[in-house]
Write a protein that holds these residues in place. Structure first.
Motif, PDB file in Angstrom:
ATOM      1  N   SER A   1       0.833  -1.208   0.000  1.00  0.00           N
ATOM      2  CA  SER A   1       0.000   0.000   0.000  1.00  0.00           C
ATOM      3  C   SER A   1       0.861   1.249   0.000  1.00  0.00           C
ATOM      4  O   SER A   1       0.473   2.281  -0.518  1.00  0.00           O
ATOM      5  N   ALA A   2       2.045   1.138   0.602  1.00  0.00           N
ATOM      6  CA  ALA A   2       2.926   2.303   0.641  1.00  0.00           C
ATOM      7  C   ALA A   2       3.654   2.482  -0.689  1.00  0.00           C
ATOM      8  O   ALA A   2       3.928   3.599  -1.106  1.00  0.00           O
ATOM      9  N   ALA A   3       3.964   1.363  -1.354  1.00  0.00           N
ATOM     10  CA  ALA A   3       4.797   1.451  -2.551  1.00  0.00           C
ATOM     11  C   ALA A   3       4.005   1.745  -3.813  1.00  0.00           C
ATOM     12  O   ALA A   3       4.545   2.282  -4.771  1.00  0.00           O
ATOM     13  N   LEU A   4       2.718   1.381  -3.821  1.00  0.00           N
ATOM     14  CA  LEU A   4       1.986   1.427  -5.087  1.00  0.00           C
ATOM     15  C   LEU A   4       1.322   2.744  -5.476  1.00  0.00           C
ATOM     16  O   LEU A   4       1.013   2.920  -6.651  1.00  0.00           O
ATOM     17  N   PRO A   5       1.087   3.671  -4.562  1.00  0.00           N
ATOM     18  CA  PRO A   5       0.372   4.887  -4.962  1.00  0.00           C
ATOM     19  C   PRO A   5       0.848   5.580  -6.232  1.00  0.00           C
ATOM     20  O   PRO A   5       0.019   6.092  -6.984  1.00  0.00           O
ATOM     21  N   PRO A   6       2.165   5.608  -6.557  1.00  0.00           N
ATOM     22  CA  PRO A   6       2.536   6.267  -7.815  1.00  0.00           C
ATOM     23  C   PRO A   6       1.849   5.647  -9.035  1.00  0.00           C
ATOM     24  O   PRO A   6       1.689   6.290 -10.057  1.00  0.00           O
ATOM     25  N   VAL A   7       1.475   4.370  -8.916  1.00  0.00           N
ATOM     26  CA  VAL A   7       0.747   3.715  -9.995  1.00  0.00           C
ATOM     27  C   VAL A   7      -0.721   4.060  -9.757  1.00  0.00           C
ATOM     28  O   VAL A   7      -1.217   3.853  -8.664  1.00  0.00           O
ATOM     29  N   GLU A   8      -1.422   4.570 -10.795  1.00  0.00           N
ATOM     30  CA  GLU A   8      -2.763   5.088 -10.502  1.00  0.00           C
ATOM     31  C   GLU A   8      -3.730   4.039  -9.964  1.00  0.00           C
ATOM     32  O   GLU A   8      -4.231   4.149  -8.863  1.00  0.00           O
ATOM     33  N   ALA A   9      -4.008   3.021 -10.771  1.00  0.00           N
ATOM     34  CA  ALA A   9      -5.010   2.050 -10.343  1.00  0.00           C
ATOM     35  C   ALA A   9      -4.354   0.682 -10.183  1.00  0.00           C
ATOM     36  O   ALA A   9      -3.591   0.263 -11.035  1.00  0.00           O
ATOM     37  N   TRP A  10      -4.623   0.040  -9.091  1.00  0.00           N
ATOM     38  CA  TRP A  10      -4.021  -1.276  -8.919  1.00  0.00           C
ATOM     39  C   TRP A  10      -4.909  -2.195  -8.103  1.00  0.00           C
ATOM     40  O   TRP A  10      -5.801  -1.758  -7.382  1.00  0.00           O
ATOM     41  N   GLU A  11      -4.664  -3.486  -8.253  1.00  0.00           N
ATOM     42  CA  GLU A  11      -5.332  -4.486  -7.437  1.00  0.00           C
ATOM     43  C   GLU A  11      -4.260  -5.484  -7.012  1.00  0.00           C
ATOM     44  O   GLU A  11      -3.220  -5.589  -7.651  1.00  0.00           O
ATOM     45  N   VAL A  12      -4.520  -6.150  -5.905  1.00  0.00           N
ATOM     46  CA  VAL A  12      -3.610  -7.191  -5.464  1.00  0.00           C
ATOM     47  C   VAL A  12      -4.385  -8.504  -5.440  1.00  0.00           C
ATOM     48  O   VAL A  12      -5.451  -8.575  -4.838  1.00  0.00           O
ATOM     49  N   VAL A  13      -3.870  -9.501  -6.150  1.00  0.00           N
ATOM     50  CA  VAL A  13      -4.516 -10.807  -6.152  1.00  0.00           C
ATOM     51  C   VAL A  13      -3.697 -11.726  -5.251  1.00  0.00           C
ATOM     52  O   VAL A  13      -2.565 -12.073  -5.572  1.00  0.00           O
ATOM     53  N   LEU A  14      -4.261 -12.064  -4.106  1.00  0.00           N
ATOM     54  CA  LEU A  14      -3.572 -12.975  -3.190  1.00  0.00           C
ATOM     55  C   LEU A  14      -4.077 -14.388  -3.462  1.00  0.00           C
ATOM     56  O   LEU A  14      -5.281 -14.631  -3.441  1.00  0.00           O
TER      57      LEU A  14
ATOM     58  N   ALA B   1       1.992 -23.161  -9.808  1.00  0.00           N
ATOM     59  CA  ALA B   1       0.556 -23.273 -10.069  1.00  0.00           C
ATOM     60  C   ALA B   1      -0.183 -22.115  -9.417  1.00  0.00           C
ATOM     61  O   ALA B   1      -1.131 -21.559  -9.992  1.00  0.00           O
ATOM     62  N   ALA B   2       0.268 -21.719  -8.226  1.00  0.00           N
ATOM     63  CA  ALA B   2      -0.383 -20.609  -7.538  1.00  0.00           C
ATOM     64  C   ALA B   2      -0.212 -19.315  -8.336  1.00  0.00           C
ATOM     65  O   ALA B   2      -1.154 -18.528  -8.475  1.00  0.00           O
ATOM     66  N   ILE B   3       0.982 -19.109  -8.887  1.00  0.00           N
ATOM     67  CA  ILE B   3       1.186 -17.921  -9.713  1.00  0.00           C
ATOM     68  C   ILE B   3       0.273 -17.978 -10.931  1.00  0.00           C
ATOM     69  O   ILE B   3      -0.353 -16.980 -11.316  1.00  0.00           O
ATOM     70  N   THR B   4       0.182 -19.155 -11.541  1.00  0.00           N
ATOM     71  CA  THR B   4      -0.685 -19.307 -12.710  1.00  0.00           C
ATOM     72  C   THR B   4      -2.123 -18.936 -12.360  1.00  0.00           C
ATOM     73  O   THR B   4      -2.785 -18.205 -13.107  1.00  0.00           O
ATOM     74  N   ALA B   5      -2.589 -19.411 -11.213  1.00  0.00           N
ATOM     75  CA  ALA B   5      -3.949 -19.083 -10.779  1.00  0.00           C
ATOM     76  C   ALA B   5      -4.107 -17.579 -10.632  1.00  0.00           C
ATOM     77  O   ALA B   5      -5.115 -16.994 -11.049  1.00  0.00           O
ATOM     78  N   GLY B   6      -3.092 -16.929 -10.068  1.00  0.00           N
ATOM     79  CA  GLY B   6      -3.149 -15.483  -9.885  1.00  0.00           C
ATOM     80  C   GLY B   6      -3.157 -14.741 -11.215  1.00  0.00           C
ATOM     81  O   GLY B   6      -3.902 -13.778 -11.405  1.00  0.00           O
ATOM     82  N   LEU B   7      -2.336 -15.213 -12.158  1.00  0.00           N
ATOM     83  CA  LEU B   7      -2.297 -14.570 -13.473  1.00  0.00           C
ATOM     84  C   LEU B   7      -3.661 -14.674 -14.140  1.00  0.00           C
ATOM     85  O   LEU B   7      -4.136 -13.730 -14.773  1.00  0.00           O
ATOM     86  N   GLU B   8      -4.292 -15.835 -14.000  1.00  0.00           N
ATOM     87  CA  GLU B   8      -5.595 -16.029 -14.644  1.00  0.00           C
ATOM     88  C   GLU B   8      -6.664 -15.155 -14.011  1.00  0.00           C
ATOM     89  O   GLU B   8      -7.613 -14.762 -14.670  1.00  0.00           O
ATOM     90  N   ALA B   9      -6.527 -14.899 -12.719  1.00  0.00           N
ATOM     91  CA  ALA B   9      -7.549 -14.104 -12.043  1.00  0.00           C
ATOM     92  C   ALA B   9      -7.293 -12.609 -12.219  1.00  0.00           C
ATOM     93  O   ALA B   9      -8.183 -11.799 -12.018  1.00  0.00           O
ATOM     94  N   SER B  10      -6.066 -12.256 -12.626  1.00  0.00           N
ATOM     95  CA  SER B  10      -5.709 -10.838 -12.678  1.00  0.00           C
ATOM     96  C   SER B  10      -6.403 -10.149 -13.842  1.00  0.00           C
ATOM     97  O   SER B  10      -6.740 -10.777 -14.839  1.00  0.00           O
TER      98      SER B  10
END
Ligand code: UDP
Ligand code: MG
Length: 321
Positions: A23-36, A72-81
């Motif tokens: 949350s501290a690092a991302l503000p310079p990027v306008e819109a973002w989401e985090v997929v856990l 596999a977890a990364i793959t799942a995250g990429l698909e949901a992103s």
């Protein structure tokens, strides 16, 4: 929009800090989401993830039905992103979230893959580091030089690369090789790898070895060719020895003798054959794995913020509950 994909396996001690630093690092990027992506954690990670998502609408959660492994977890995250660009980052804060704006700015310069290269790694075991660097040497040697050394899964990929990865259905996933295989414009950014924030490594040597084998076997058939060359060399050698034996038997008075040498040759050949079968078996086992065409992962649960909708496309190996 930028998506940040984080695979999580038993990381309850790092999640809060991770969320804070993102949350501290991302503000310079306008819109973002985090997929856990919860990769079948058995500690309180999932509950904590839900707690965080309840107060932060930019978090989206996916829980896999069991532990399917990092790739596999990364793959799942990429698909949901859903972002135009996707950053993959480990949950343990070994990869600094503060580097993300830099990755994003390289992407804005027109690069499709921006991988982060570890120039230095703090707090890791010497033997582990040595084996890893040996592995990269071997891999680059036999799979061509285009897989960058010392670049882990911490990287930014553009939407078209995510889509390309989605069309690669292989089960033996070695994502760092796969993202370099897709091509487009790629570049690296150097960073210093920190020690783990909390908890211990979720990559025991067994899993690391498995990943290394996946990397080598799915990116090259050199081992199988080596087997053929080895067989060829042994046959040639044996023909020479045979010629020499027959010659001494029939044209001289001293027949060759030596029980020991015979035994050594027989054992050596037996060993070489078993080894070769083992190498071929590695490929056969993988063919078996691939032809079963099982899904790469199964989703048990998803947590979305109410305002946003699920992506409409369901690709072939995404198994929604
Ligand atoms: N991880 C995962 N599934 C696994 C093992 C690891 O999702 O089966 C995640 C883990 O939570 C972390 C990342 O993958 O976010 C990298 O794991 P770790 O830091 O333990 O690996 P190391 O840095 O020690 O190689
Ligand atoms: Mg780590």
């Amino acid at each position: 929009m930028l998506s940040v994909v984080v695979p999580v396996f038993n990381e309850e001690d790092t999640l809060r800090e991770l969320h804070g630093r993102l949350s501290a690092a991302l503000p310079p990027v306008e819109a973002w989401e985090v997929v856990l992506v919860d990769d079948g954690s058995i500690d309180g990670s999932w509950e904590l993830m839900r707690e965080l998502a309840a107060v932060d609408v930019r978090l989206r959660l996916v829980r896999l039905s069991r532990n399917f492994g990092h790739q596999a977890a990364i793959t799942a995250g990429l698909e949901a992103s859903r972002g135009e660009a996707v950053v993959v980052i480990d949950a343990d804060l070994q990869d600094p979230p503060e580097l993300i704006p830099e990755l994003v700015s390289r992407w804005r310069d027109g690069y499709d893959v921006v991988y982060a290269v570890r120039s230095e790694r703090a707090g890791e075991n010497r033997i582990r580091l040595m084996s890893i660097s040996f592995f990269y040497k071997v891999l680059r040697r036999i799979a061509g030089n285009d897989i960058p050394a010392n670049a882990g899964d911490f990287r930014l990929v553009s939407r078209r690369v995510v889509d390309a990865l989605g069309t690669m259905p292989e089960r033996a996933r070695f994502l760092r090789g796969m993202t370099s295989w897709v091509g487009f414009r790629q570049t690296g950014v150097e960073y210093r790898r920190d020690p783990r924030y909390a908890g211990s490594s979720k990559y025991p040597p067994r899993k690391l070895l498995r990943l290394a084998l996946d990397g080598i076997v799915s990116f090259s058939t050199v081992p199988i060719k080596l087997v053929a060359w080895l067989g060829f060399a042994i046959v040639a050698f044996c023909l020479v020895v045979l010629g020499w034996t027959l010659y001494t038997r029939f044209f001289t008075h001293s027949a060759p003798q030596g029980w020991t040498s015979l035994l050594v040759v027989v054992l050596l050949l037996g060993g070489v054959q078993l080894l070769s079968l083992g190498i071929i078996g590695q490929y056969v086992a993988r063919i078996f794995d691939e032809v079963k065409e099982r899904p790469l992962y199964l989703v048990a649960e998803q947590v979305e913020t109410p305002r946003v909708e699920l992506p409409a496309d369901e690709s072939a190996f995404h198994a929604a509950p």
